[in-house]
Design a protein around this motif. Structure first.
Motif, PDB file in Angstrom:
ATOM      1  N   TRP A   1      11.938  15.544 -10.141  1.00  0.00           N
ATOM      2  CA  TRP A   1      10.892  16.168  -9.103  1.00  0.00           C
ATOM      3  C   TRP A   1       9.833  16.456 -10.389  1.00  0.00           C
ATOM      4  O   TRP A   1       8.576  16.299 -10.153  1.00  0.00           O
ATOM      5  N   GLU A   2      10.177  17.144 -11.356  1.00  0.00           N
ATOM      6  CA  GLU A   2       9.394  17.434 -12.514  1.00  0.00           C
ATOM      7  C   GLU A   2       8.269  16.315 -13.093  1.00  0.00           C
ATOM      8  O   GLU A   2       7.347  16.418 -13.352  1.00  0.00           O
ATOM      9  N   GLN A   3       9.043  15.314 -13.291  1.00  0.00           N
ATOM     10  CA  GLN A   3       8.437  14.209 -13.750  1.00  0.00           C
ATOM     11  C   GLN A   3       7.218  13.713 -12.775  1.00  0.00           C
ATOM     12  O   GLN A   3       6.335  13.107 -13.465  1.00  0.00           O
ATOM     13  N   TYR A   4       7.665  13.620 -11.412  1.00  0.00           N
ATOM     14  CA  TYR A   4       6.961  13.033 -10.629  1.00  0.00           C
ATOM     15  C   TYR A   4       5.572  13.878 -10.286  1.00  0.00           C
ATOM     16  O   TYR A   4       4.500  13.414 -10.327  1.00  0.00           O
ATOM     17  N   PHE A   5       5.789  15.217 -10.610  1.00  0.00           N
ATOM     18  CA  PHE A   5       4.830  16.350 -10.381  1.00  0.00           C
ATOM     19  C   PHE A   5       3.807  15.849 -11.487  1.00  0.00           C
ATOM     20  O   PHE A   5       2.506  16.135 -11.281  1.00  0.00           O
TER      21      PHE A   5
ATOM     22  N   TYR B   1       8.322  11.212  -4.005  1.00  0.00           N
ATOM     23  CA  TYR B   1       7.212  10.839  -4.022  1.00  0.00           C
ATOM     24  C   TYR B   1       5.887  11.188  -3.126  1.00  0.00           C
ATOM     25  O   TYR B   1       4.818  11.485  -3.519  1.00  0.00           O
ATOM     26  N   GLY B   2       6.529  11.118  -1.810  1.00  0.00           N
ATOM     27  CA  GLY B   2       5.679  11.397  -0.754  1.00  0.00           C
ATOM     28  C   GLY B   2       5.170  13.014  -1.057  1.00  0.00           C
ATOM     29  O   GLY B   2       3.867  13.316  -0.678  1.00  0.00           O
ATOM     30  N   VAL B   3       5.869  13.891  -1.301  1.00  0.00           N
ATOM     31  CA  VAL B   3       5.460  15.242  -1.766  1.00  0.00           C
ATOM     32  C   VAL B   3       4.390  15.159  -2.834  1.00  0.00           C
ATOM     33  O   VAL B   3       3.374  15.866  -2.658  1.00  0.00           O
ATOM     34  N   SER B   4       4.398  14.439  -3.926  1.00  0.00           N
ATOM     35  CA  SER B   4       3.369  14.367  -4.830  1.00  0.00           C
ATOM     36  C   SER B   4       2.198  13.822  -4.480  1.00  0.00           C
ATOM     37  O   SER B   4       0.971  14.415  -4.852  1.00  0.00           O
TER      38      SER B   4
ATOM     39  N   LEU C   1       0.294  -5.590  -2.276  1.00  0.00           N
ATOM     40  CA  LEU C   1       0.946  -6.660  -3.128  1.00  0.00           C
ATOM     41  C   LEU C   1       0.717  -6.356  -4.500  1.00  0.00           C
ATOM     42  O   LEU C   1      -0.441  -6.967  -5.143  1.00  0.00           O
ATOM     43  N   SER C   2       0.997  -5.230  -5.188  1.00  0.00           N
ATOM     44  CA  SER C   2       0.769  -4.818  -6.384  1.00  0.00           C
ATOM     45  C   SER C   2       1.868  -5.498  -7.463  1.00  0.00           C
ATOM     46  O   SER C   2       2.787  -5.918  -7.077  1.00  0.00           O
ATOM     47  N   ASP C   3       1.510  -5.215  -8.748  1.00  0.00           N
ATOM     48  CA  ASP C   3       2.612  -5.862  -9.887  1.00  0.00           C
ATOM     49  C   ASP C   3       3.826  -4.741  -9.732  1.00  0.00           C
ATOM     50  O   ASP C   3       5.001  -5.401  -9.778  1.00  0.00           O
ATOM     51  N   GLY C   4       3.729  -3.581  -9.098  1.00  0.00           N
ATOM     52  CA  GLY C   4       4.983  -2.886  -9.164  1.00  0.00           C
ATOM     53  C   GLY C   4       5.760  -3.525  -7.698  1.00  0.00           C
ATOM     54  O   GLY C   4       6.970  -3.490  -7.861  1.00  0.00           O
ATOM     55  N   PHE C   5       5.011  -3.966  -6.769  1.00  0.00           N
ATOM     56  CA  PHE C   5       5.943  -4.369  -5.742  1.00  0.00           C
ATOM     57  C   PHE C   5       6.492  -5.651  -6.090  1.00  0.00           C
ATOM     58  O   PHE C   5       7.861  -5.873  -5.858  1.00  0.00           O
ATOM     59  N   LYS C   6       5.931  -6.554  -6.865  1.00  0.00           N
ATOM     60  CA  LYS C   6       6.302  -7.858  -7.477  1.00  0.00           C
ATOM     61  C   LYS C   6       7.624  -7.736  -8.366  1.00  0.00           C
ATOM     62  O   LYS C   6       8.520  -8.464  -8.115  1.00  0.00           O
ATOM     63  N   ALA C   7       7.413  -6.665  -9.030  1.00  0.00           N
ATOM     64  CA  ALA C   7       8.632  -6.517  -9.955  1.00  0.00           C
ATOM     65  C   ALA C   7      10.111  -6.091  -9.003  1.00  0.00           C
ATOM     66  O   ALA C   7      10.934  -6.209  -9.355  1.00  0.00           O
ATOM     67  N   MET C   8       9.715  -5.032  -8.061  1.00  0.00           N
ATOM     68  CA  MET C   8      10.786  -4.618  -7.291  1.00  0.00           C
ATOM     69  C   MET C   8      11.205  -5.772  -6.333  1.00  0.00           C
ATOM     70  O   MET C   8      12.516  -5.922  -6.237  1.00  0.00           O
TER      71      MET C   8
ATOM     72  N   GLY D   1       0.356   7.040 -11.883  1.00  0.00           N
ATOM     73  CA  GLY D   1       1.507   7.596 -10.869  1.00  0.00           C
ATOM     74  C   GLY D   1       2.532   6.833 -10.964  1.00  0.00           C
ATOM     75  O   GLY D   1       2.559   5.298 -11.622  1.00  0.00           O
ATOM     76  N   ILE D   2       3.725   7.182 -10.573  1.00  0.00           N
ATOM     77  CA  ILE D   2       5.141   6.465 -10.543  1.00  0.00           C
ATOM     78  C   ILE D   2       5.631   6.594  -9.136  1.00  0.00           C
ATOM     79  O   ILE D   2       5.255   7.389  -8.481  1.00  0.00           O
ATOM     80  N   PHE D   3       6.401   5.827  -8.922  1.00  0.00           N
ATOM     81  CA  PHE D   3       6.972   5.807  -7.609  1.00  0.00           C
ATOM     82  C   PHE D   3       8.517   4.864  -7.886  1.00  0.00           C
ATOM     83  O   PHE D   3       8.683   4.221  -8.817  1.00  0.00           O
ATOM     84  N   GLY D   4       9.406   5.371  -6.724  1.00  0.00           N
ATOM     85  CA  GLY D   4      10.701   4.727  -6.738  1.00  0.00           C
ATOM     86  C   GLY D   4      11.480   5.136  -6.012  1.00  0.00           C
ATOM     87  O   GLY D   4      11.253   6.565  -5.381  1.00  0.00           O
TER      88      GLY D   4
END
Length: 263
Positions: free
Chosen positions: A106-110, A154-157, A188-195, A91-94
């Motif tokens: 929207w299409e990319q997230y779906f 993101y929430g919708v997906s 506390l994931s790698d994604g959060f740390k990067a953000m 999954g992806i988020f942002g």
């Protein structure tokens, strides 16, 4: 409780880092044969080697494939034709304002967050039903219930994942196959740390401190008042994949620290 998954074959998508990595480690530690997946072959192999070293005797293999496309899913299922446990973690988020989020995003997230799990479940669940045993888990999010205004796409997906999982659980009614969703909260994931890396460096604070401030400012309903660890999320997933969880299906199981304000 002793969870033993010896002899079970598990696939954890997007498992080279973060929550997926912790889930793969937990399943391997419980005795499962685990397939590590990521987009880059070198990274996948590094993670496989690292886990083999850390978990002496663990059975692991790696398959690189980009699951945001139908072709990428086809590559993965060709390399791994059958599994007993499927964890749809890719999954992806942002953050993105609604009025600036175009159709392409929207299409990319779906495609990434929803269709990757749909395609993999469509393939692997047939074998599970034939063998009358299997576990399918969708890694959703508390954002599926508490849709954030700053990333509605993101929430919708993530809400869509809950619908898919619930429907698939009904499809498997009366069998030994269970389908569930797990909803992490702020983690506390790698994604959060990067953000938050730049803020942590600038302010001289640990990721844990930054995380606690984030939770209090943006997820004030949190009961634990901190970020969860990836291991805490993985513990729930490993249980859901176990023999002991045979009566848990069609459920949306929260590891959100109490963020979603409901009883």
């Amino acid at each position: 409780m002793q969870i033993d998954l010896s002899g079970k074959n598990a696939l954890v998508t997007a498992s080279t880092a973060g929550i997926g990595h912790a889930i793969a480690m937990g399943l391997a530690a419980a005795g499962a044969n685990v397939v590590i997946n990521g987009r880059h072959p070198d990274t996948v192999q590094q993670v496989v080697d690292k886990l083999r070293h850390h978990l002496h005797g663990a059975s692991l293999e790696g398959v690189a494939a980009d699951l945001s496309t139908a072709d990428g899913v086809a590559e993965l299922v060709e390399a791994v034709p059958s599994v007993d446990i499927l964890v749809n973690n890719a999954g992806i988020f942002g953050l993105k304002p609604f009025f600036e989020t175009g159709d392409a995003e929207w299409e990319q997230y779906f495609q990434t967050n929803v269709m990757s799990g749909v395609r993999l479940s469509r393939h692997y669940m047939q074998g599970m039903l034939h063998r009358n045993w299997g576990r399918v888990v969708f890694i959703s999010s508390e954002s599926a219930l508490n849709v954030p205004a700053d990333m509605i796409h993101y929430g919708v997906s993530k809400t869509a994942q809950l619908s898919v999982a619930r429907g698939l659980a009904k499809l498997a009614a009366g069998s030994g196959v269970t389908v569930n969703s797990v909803l992490p909260g702020p983690t506390l994931s790698d994604g959060f740390k990067a953000m938050v890396h730049e803020a942590a460096e600038r302010e001289g604070k640990s990721y844990e401190q930054i995380g606690m401030e984030f939770v209090k400012a943006h997820r004030s309903s949190s009961i634990i008042q901190r970020l969860a660890t990836t291991e805490e999320v993985a513990n729930m997933v490993v249980y859901v994949c176990s023999m002991q969880a045979s009566a848990t299906t069609g459920a949306a199981l929260r590891v959100d620290g109490g963020v979603v304000d409901t009883i």
